[in-house]
Design a protein around this motif. Structure first.
Motif, mmCIF file in Angstrom:
data_model
loop_
_atom_site.group_PDB
_atom_site.id
_atom_site.type_symbol
_atom_site.label_atom_id
_atom_site.label_comp_id
_atom_site.label_asym_id
_atom_site.label_seq_id
_atom_site.Cartn_x
_atom_site.Cartn_y
_atom_site.Cartn_z
ATOM 1 N N ILE A 1 36.018 28.291 32.897
ATOM 2 C CA ILE A 1 35.998 29.730 33.167
ATOM 3 C C ILE A 1 37.106 30.129 34.140
ATOM 4 O O ILE A 1 37.702 31.193 33.997
ATOM 5 C CB ILE A 1 34.614 30.219 33.646
ATOM 6 N N VAL A 2 37.415 29.282 35.110
ATOM 7 C CA VAL A 2 38.511 29.590 36.031
ATOM 8 C C VAL A 2 39.834 29.645 35.259
ATOM 9 O O VAL A 2 40.660 30.530 35.497
ATOM 10 C CB VAL A 2 38.557 28.581 37.202
ATOM 11 N N ASP A 3 40.012 28.739 34.312
ATOM 12 C CA ASP A 3 41.214 28.765 33.482
ATOM 13 C C ASP A 3 41.289 30.067 32.682
ATOM 14 O O ASP A 3 42.313 30.754 32.675
ATOM 15 C CB ASP A 3 41.224 27.561 32.537
ATOM 16 N N HIS A 4 40.170 30.428 32.031
ATOM 17 C CA HIS A 4 40.141 31.675 31.255
ATOM 18 C C HIS A 4 40.374 32.892 32.142
ATOM 19 O O HIS A 4 41.130 33.799 31.781
ATOM 20 C CB HIS A 4 38.800 31.838 30.534
ATOM 21 N N GLN A 5 39.726 32.908 33.298
ATOM 22 C CA GLN A 5 39.854 34.070 34.179
ATOM 23 C C GLN A 5 41.243 34.161 34.804
ATOM 24 O O GLN A 5 41.721 35.260 35.060
ATOM 25 C CB GLN A 5 38.783 34.060 35.263
ATOM 26 N N THR A 6 41.877 33.027 35.042
ATOM 27 C CA THR A 6 43.251 33.065 35.548
ATOM 28 C C THR A 6 44.148 33.736 34.517
ATOM 29 O O THR A 6 44.971 34.591 34.852
ATOM 30 C CB THR A 6 43.746 31.644 35.880
ATOM 31 N N LYS A 7 43.946 33.388 33.260
ATOM 32 C CA LYS A 7 44.726 34.028 32.197
ATOM 33 C C LYS A 7 44.361 35.508 32.074
ATOM 34 O O LYS A 7 45.239 36.362 31.893
ATOM 35 C CB LYS A 7 44.485 33.311 30.868
ATOM 36 N N PHE A 8 43.060 35.809 32.191
ATOM 37 C CA PHE A 8 42.630 37.203 32.063
ATOM 38 C C PHE A 8 43.183 38.066 33.196
ATOM 39 O O PHE A 8 43.753 39.142 32.953
ATOM 40 C CB PHE A 8 41.099 37.276 32.024
#
Length: 121
Positions: A44-51
């Motif tokens: 989720i941190v990876d996804h949220q960094t991209k988001f």
């Protein structure tokens, strides 16, 4: 050509620090923390960094359909969304993001509200 907020604030390096701090705060919050109890935090941190990068004009992006599908199984109420936005604002401010840039980022975030808030779907 004017630099994007993503570029002005240091790209993925800075955004990842902001997102890690954001999730530390979210996990400690009684209202929104429970949403992350059974979540793979690295993912989720990876996804949220991209988001968050995309909200700042960076290279990553998610379609409305992707955002809707990622949140469809969650019972996110307007109050949860507002709390997350409040924590996001504080986190951005604590990382030196200018008030007008916080408004731009949270405005882009708020535009996705209907995709994640259950009562508004």
């Amino acid at each position: 050509m004017e630099k994007s907020l993503f570029d002005r604030y240091g790209g993925f390096s800075t955004v990842s620090k902001i997102v890690l701090d954001l999730y530390d705060r979210l996990l400690d919050d009684d209202d929104v923390g429970p949403f992350f109890d059974e979540i793979d935090m690295a993912r989720i941190v990876d996804h949220q960094t991209k988001f968050v990068s995309s909200l700042m004009g960076g290279p990553a992006s998610y379609t409305d359909d992707q955002i809707r599908k990622m949140h469809a199984h969650l019972a996110i109420d307007p109050e949860h969304f507002e709390r997350l936005e409040e924590i996001l604002r504080a986190t951005l401010s604590d990382h030196g993001v200018a008030p007008e840039d916080i408004e731009a980022i949270t405005g882009a975030f708020a535009a996705r509200r209907p995709l994640v808030v259950e009562k508004e779907r």
